[in-house]
Design a protein around this motif. Sequence first.
Motif, short mmCIF file in Angstrom:
data_model
loop_
_atom_site.label_atom_id
_atom_site.label_comp_id
_atom_site.label_asym_id
_atom_site.label_seq_id
_atom_site.Cartn_x
_atom_site.Cartn_y
_atom_site.Cartn_z
N ILE A 284 -4.40 -2.84 -9.30
CA ILE A 284 -5.68 -2.19 -9.58
C ILE A 284 -6.34 -2.82 -10.80
O ILE A 284 -7.57 -2.86 -10.90
N LYS A 285 -5.52 -3.35 -11.72
CA LYS A 285 -6.08 -4.04 -12.88
C LYS A 285 -6.89 -5.25 -12.45
O LYS A 285 -7.98 -5.49 -12.97
N SER A 286 -6.38 -6.00 -11.48
CA SER A 286 -7.11 -7.18 -11.01
C SER A 286 -8.32 -6.79 -10.17
O SER A 286 -9.30 -7.52 -10.12
N LEU A 287 -8.28 -5.64 -9.53
CA LEU A 287 -9.43 -5.16 -8.75
C LEU A 287 -10.57 -4.75 -9.65
O LEU A 287 -11.74 -4.92 -9.31
N ARG B 249 -12.68 3.81 6.53
CA ARG B 249 -13.92 3.92 5.76
C ARG B 249 -13.65 4.65 4.44
O ARG B 249 -14.14 5.74 4.21
N VAL B 250 -12.83 4.02 3.61
CA VAL B 250 -12.53 4.55 2.28
C VAL B 250 -12.75 3.43 1.27
O VAL B 250 -12.88 2.26 1.64
N ASP B 251 -12.76 3.79 0.01
CA ASP B 251 -13.01 2.78 -1.02
C ASP B 251 -11.80 1.86 -1.19
O ASP B 251 -10.72 2.12 -0.69
N ASP B 252 -12.04 0.78 -1.91
CA ASP B 252 -11.00 -0.25 -2.08
C ASP B 252 -9.76 0.28 -2.80
O ASP B 252 -8.65 -0.14 -2.49
N LYS B 253 -9.93 1.18 -3.73
CA LYS B 253 -8.78 1.72 -4.46
C LYS B 253 -7.87 2.51 -3.53
O LYS B 253 -6.65 2.40 -3.61
N GLU B 254 -8.47 3.28 -2.63
CA GLU B 254 -7.66 4.06 -1.69
C GLU B 254 -6.96 3.14 -0.70
O GLU B 254 -5.79 3.36 -0.35
#
Length: 91
Positions: free
Chosen positions: A86-89, A13-18
């Motif tokens: 992360i650029k594409s995210l 349950r963490v954000d997409d970046k993590e």
Amino acid sequence: MYIENVRSILNYRVDDKEKLKILTSEFVSIFWNVLLKEMRNSVDMLSPETPSFALSTYYSWFDGELSRILAKSSNGLADILYKELIKSLNK
């Protein structure tokens, strides 16, 4: 082993970046493990004697630990991969 790690990470349950940071580190760890294993196999082919089961097990464990350390090294492949993904995210 690695697939179960990835499945458990995706359920965090963490954000997409993590999640992406953790997954890139796992991916690079797998990459290093395969690379080290193949390098060791190529050296073993040149050796006239066959390594014992204990030695093979030790090398397998050692390569796994070394691949985790290499994956977590600062400014390593995992960081480069993360920055590109992360650029594409963010798009």
